[in-house]
Design a protein around this motif. Structure first.
Motif, PDB file in Angstrom:
ATOM      1  N   SER A 199       0.827  -1.195   0.000  1.00  0.00           N
ATOM      2  CA  SER A 199       0.000   0.000   0.000  1.00  0.00           C
ATOM      3  C   SER A 199       0.863   1.247   0.000  1.00  0.00           C
ATOM      4  O   SER A 199       1.970   1.253   0.520  1.00  0.00           O
ATOM      5  CB  SER A 199      -0.900   0.023   1.236  1.00  0.00           C
ATOM      6  OG  SER A 199      -1.780  -1.053   1.219  1.00  0.00           O
ATOM      7  N   GLN A 200       0.327   2.276  -0.544  1.00  0.00           N
ATOM      8  CA  GLN A 200       1.006   3.563  -0.554  1.00  0.00           C
ATOM      9  C   GLN A 200       0.348   4.471   0.471  1.00  0.00           C
ATOM     10  O   GLN A 200      -0.845   4.402   0.694  1.00  0.00           O
ATOM     11  CB  GLN A 200       0.913   4.209  -1.945  1.00  0.00           C
ATOM     12  CG  GLN A 200       1.564   3.400  -3.040  1.00  0.00           C
ATOM     13  CD  GLN A 200       3.061   3.284  -2.846  1.00  0.00           C
ATOM     14  OE1 GLN A 200       3.721   4.249  -2.515  1.00  0.00           O
ATOM     15  NE2 GLN A 200       3.585   2.099  -3.043  1.00  0.00           N
ATOM     16  N   VAL A 201       1.159   5.341   1.099  1.00  0.00           N
ATOM     17  CA  VAL A 201       0.606   6.322   2.010  1.00  0.00           C
ATOM     18  C   VAL A 201      -0.147   7.338   1.176  1.00  0.00           C
ATOM     19  O   VAL A 201       0.379   7.847   0.186  1.00  0.00           O
ATOM     20  CB  VAL A 201       1.728   7.005   2.825  1.00  0.00           C
ATOM     21  CG1 VAL A 201       1.175   8.132   3.660  1.00  0.00           C
ATOM     22  CG2 VAL A 201       2.435   5.983   3.681  1.00  0.00           C
ATOM     23  N   PRO A 202      -1.419   7.617   1.535  1.00  0.00           N
ATOM     24  CA  PRO A 202      -2.192   8.572   0.748  1.00  0.00           C
ATOM     25  C   PRO A 202      -1.514   9.941   0.727  1.00  0.00           C
ATOM     26  O   PRO A 202      -0.940  10.363   1.728  1.00  0.00           O
ATOM     27  CB  PRO A 202      -3.533   8.654   1.478  1.00  0.00           C
ATOM     28  CG  PRO A 202      -3.554   7.543   2.453  1.00  0.00           C
ATOM     29  CD  PRO A 202      -2.149   7.104   2.666  1.00  0.00           C
ATOM     30  N   ARG A 248       7.089   8.710  10.189  1.00  0.00           N
ATOM     31  CA  ARG A 248       8.146   7.728   9.956  1.00  0.00           C
ATOM     32  C   ARG A 248       8.113   6.814  11.171  1.00  0.00           C
ATOM     33  O   ARG A 248       8.259   7.276  12.299  1.00  0.00           O
ATOM     34  CB  ARG A 248       9.489   8.430   9.818  1.00  0.00           C
ATOM     35  CG  ARG A 248      10.688   7.545   9.573  1.00  0.00           C
ATOM     36  CD  ARG A 248      10.690   6.760   8.264  1.00  0.00           C
ATOM     37  NE  ARG A 248      10.398   7.452   7.057  1.00  0.00           N
ATOM     38  CZ  ARG A 248      11.278   7.983   6.202  1.00  0.00           C
ATOM     39  NH1 ARG A 248      12.566   7.913   6.459  1.00  0.00           N
ATOM     40  NH2 ARG A 248      10.872   8.558   5.090  1.00  0.00           N
ATOM     41  N   VAL A 249       7.895   5.528  10.948  1.00  0.00           N
ATOM     42  CA  VAL A 249       7.688   4.587  12.051  1.00  0.00           C
ATOM     43  C   VAL A 249       8.692   3.447  11.955  1.00  0.00           C
ATOM     44  O   VAL A 249       8.905   2.882  10.882  1.00  0.00           O
ATOM     45  CB  VAL A 249       6.249   4.018  12.027  1.00  0.00           C
ATOM     46  CG1 VAL A 249       6.031   3.040  13.164  1.00  0.00           C
ATOM     47  CG2 VAL A 249       5.221   5.149  12.086  1.00  0.00           C
ATOM     48  N   ALA A 256       8.681   2.141   8.107  1.00  0.00           N
ATOM     49  CA  ALA A 256       7.598   2.461   7.184  1.00  0.00           C
ATOM     50  C   ALA A 256       7.190   3.919   7.316  1.00  0.00           C
ATOM     51  O   ALA A 256       7.384   4.535   8.372  1.00  0.00           O
ATOM     52  CB  ALA A 256       6.390   1.566   7.477  1.00  0.00           C
ATOM     53  N   ASP A 257       6.643   4.451   6.246  1.00  0.00           N
ATOM     54  CA  ASP A 257       5.922   5.711   6.306  1.00  0.00           C
ATOM     55  C   ASP A 257       4.460   5.347   6.512  1.00  0.00           C
ATOM     56  O   ASP A 257       3.923   4.478   5.804  1.00  0.00           O
ATOM     57  CB  ASP A 257       6.092   6.519   5.017  1.00  0.00           C
ATOM     58  CG  ASP A 257       7.413   7.261   4.975  1.00  0.00           C
ATOM     59  OD1 ASP A 257       8.029   7.464   6.046  1.00  0.00           O
ATOM     60  OD2 ASP A 257       7.836   7.659   3.876  1.00  0.00           O
ATOM     61  N   VAL A 258       3.826   5.982   7.501  1.00  0.00           N
ATOM     62  CA  VAL A 258       2.472   5.624   7.895  1.00  0.00           C
ATOM     63  C   VAL A 258       1.610   6.884   7.899  1.00  0.00           C
ATOM     64  O   VAL A 258       2.047   7.942   8.365  1.00  0.00           O
ATOM     65  CB  VAL A 258       2.462   4.944   9.278  1.00  0.00           C
ATOM     66  CG1 VAL A 258       1.064   4.517   9.669  1.00  0.00           C
ATOM     67  CG2 VAL A 258       3.407   3.744   9.291  1.00  0.00           C
ATOM     68  N   ALA A 259       0.403   6.761   7.409  1.00  0.00           N
ATOM     69  CA  ALA A 259      -0.486   7.906   7.229  1.00  0.00           C
ATOM     70  C   ALA A 259      -0.813   8.626   8.537  1.00  0.00           C
ATOM     71  O   ALA A 259      -0.818   9.850   8.590  1.00  0.00           O
ATOM     72  CB  ALA A 259      -1.778   7.469   6.546  1.00  0.00           C
ATOM     73  N   ASP A 260      -1.095   7.870   9.605  1.00  0.00           N
ATOM     74  CA  ASP A 260      -1.510   8.507  10.858  1.00  0.00           C
ATOM     75  C   ASP A 260      -1.337   7.546  12.028  1.00  0.00           C
ATOM     76  O   ASP A 260      -1.041   6.365  11.840  1.00  0.00           O
ATOM     77  CB  ASP A 260      -2.963   8.985  10.768  1.00  0.00           C
ATOM     78  CG  ASP A 260      -3.920   7.882  10.346  1.00  0.00           C
ATOM     79  OD1 ASP A 260      -3.776   6.733  10.812  1.00  0.00           O
ATOM     80  OD2 ASP A 260      -4.819   8.157   9.536  1.00  0.00           O
ATOM     81  N   LEU A 261      -1.520   8.071  13.232  1.00  0.00           N
ATOM     82  CA  LEU A 261      -1.312   7.286  14.442  1.00  0.00           C
ATOM     83  C   LEU A 261      -2.298   6.122  14.547  1.00  0.00           C
ATOM     84  O   LEU A 261      -1.935   5.040  15.019  1.00  0.00           O
ATOM     85  CB  LEU A 261      -1.402   8.186  15.671  1.00  0.00           C
ATOM     86  CG  LEU A 261      -0.932   7.566  16.979  1.00  0.00           C
ATOM     87  CD1 LEU A 261       0.508   7.073  16.889  1.00  0.00           C
ATOM     88  CD2 LEU A 261      -1.067   8.569  18.116  1.00  0.00           C
ATOM     89  N   ARG A 291       8.171   3.022  17.241  1.00  0.00           N
ATOM     90  CA  ARG A 291       8.818   4.316  17.466  1.00  0.00           C
ATOM     91  C   ARG A 291       8.321   5.228  16.359  1.00  0.00           C
ATOM     92  O   ARG A 291       8.463   4.891  15.167  1.00  0.00           O
ATOM     93  CB  ARG A 291      10.341   4.201  17.397  1.00  0.00           C
ATOM     94  CG  ARG A 291      10.932   3.219  18.380  1.00  0.00           C
ATOM     95  CD  ARG A 291      10.854   3.789  19.798  1.00  0.00           C
ATOM     96  NE  ARG A 291      11.436   2.859  20.731  1.00  0.00           N
ATOM     97  CZ  ARG A 291      10.729   2.012  21.480  1.00  0.00           C
ATOM     98  NH1 ARG A 291       9.419   1.976  21.376  1.00  0.00           N
ATOM     99  NH2 ARG A 291      11.319   1.218  22.334  1.00  0.00           N
ATOM    100  N   VAL A 292       7.738   6.351  16.734  1.00  0.00           N
ATOM    101  CA  VAL A 292       7.122   7.252  15.766  1.00  0.00           C
ATOM    102  C   VAL A 292       7.886   8.571  15.752  1.00  0.00           C
ATOM    103  O   VAL A 292       8.159   9.151  16.801  1.00  0.00           O
ATOM    104  CB  VAL A 292       5.636   7.495  16.107  1.00  0.00           C
ATOM    105  CG1 VAL A 292       5.004   8.458  15.119  1.00  0.00           C
ATOM    106  CG2 VAL A 292       4.866   6.176  16.140  1.00  0.00           C
ATOM    107  N   GLY A 293       8.227   9.013  14.566  1.00  0.00           N
ATOM    108  CA  GLY A 293       8.931  10.286  14.426  1.00  0.00           C
ATOM    109  C   GLY A 293       8.657  10.880  13.053  1.00  0.00           C
ATOM    110  O   GLY A 293       7.572  10.729  12.500  1.00  0.00           O
ATOM    111  N   ARG A 294       9.668  11.500  12.517  1.00  0.00           N
ATOM    112  CA  ARG A 294       9.571  12.085  11.178  1.00  0.00           C
ATOM    113  C   ARG A 294      10.852  11.764  10.432  1.00  0.00           C
ATOM    114  O   ARG A 294      11.861  11.397  11.041  1.00  0.00           O
ATOM    115  CB  ARG A 294       9.353  13.602  11.252  1.00  0.00           C
ATOM    116  CG  ARG A 294      10.453  14.340  11.961  1.00  0.00           C
ATOM    117  CD  ARG A 294      10.078  15.825  12.149  1.00  0.00           C
ATOM    118  NE  ARG A 294      11.086  16.509  12.944  1.00  0.00           N
ATOM    119  CZ  ARG A 294      12.159  17.103  12.450  1.00  0.00           C
ATOM    120  NH1 ARG A 294      12.381  17.120  11.152  1.00  0.00           N
ATOM    121  NH2 ARG A 294      13.029  17.700  13.238  1.00  0.00           N
TER     122      ARG A 294
END
Length: 123
Positions: A2-5, A13-14, A79-84, A113-116
């Motif tokens: 899947s792609q991040v919308p 960035r997770v 992964a890059d993730v759309a939201d929490l 671990r969630v960041g940017r």
């Protein structure tokens, strides 16, 4: 995968940190196959979730042997993730992926671990 919308918000960035626990190592060798299959199902489900773009994986299995109480972990998924909420849903796969009568969390654990994304200046 899947792609991040695309929207106005930058994706999160997770780093998903996954550890195999002692319950796995207590199994007879003849009973570990279903657990590895469940890990595969969990990883496929995570990689194909709407709002997740897997950037890479890393397995610590050559230099870290045995159960993971904390860092170093057994393996990692970046992964890059759309939201929490999507991060939470990905972690929830350990509650919903079954290994026979048990949930995957009996044999492993996950932390996120969630960041940017870090932009490296210069060069």
């Amino acid at each position: 995968m899947s792609q991040v919308p695309s929207n106005d918000k930058e994706p999160l960035r997770v780093l998903f940190c996954v550890g195999v626990t002692q319950n796995f190592f207590d199994l007879p060798a003849t009973e570990t196959g279903p657990v590895w299959q469940a890990y595969g199902q969990m990883m496929t489900a995570l990689a194909t979730m709407e709002g997740i773009k897997v950037l890479g994986t890393m397995d610590d299995d050559r230099l870290m042997v045995g159960k993971s109480d904390d860092a170093p972990w057994t393996f990692y998924i970046m992964a890059d993730v759309a939201d929490l909420d999507t991060v939470v849903a990905a972690c929830n796969l350990f509650r919903t992926t079954m290994v026979g009568e048990h949930r995957l969390w009996k044999y492993g654990k996950i932390e996120a671990r969630v960041g940017r994304a870090l932009i490296i200046q210069g060069g």
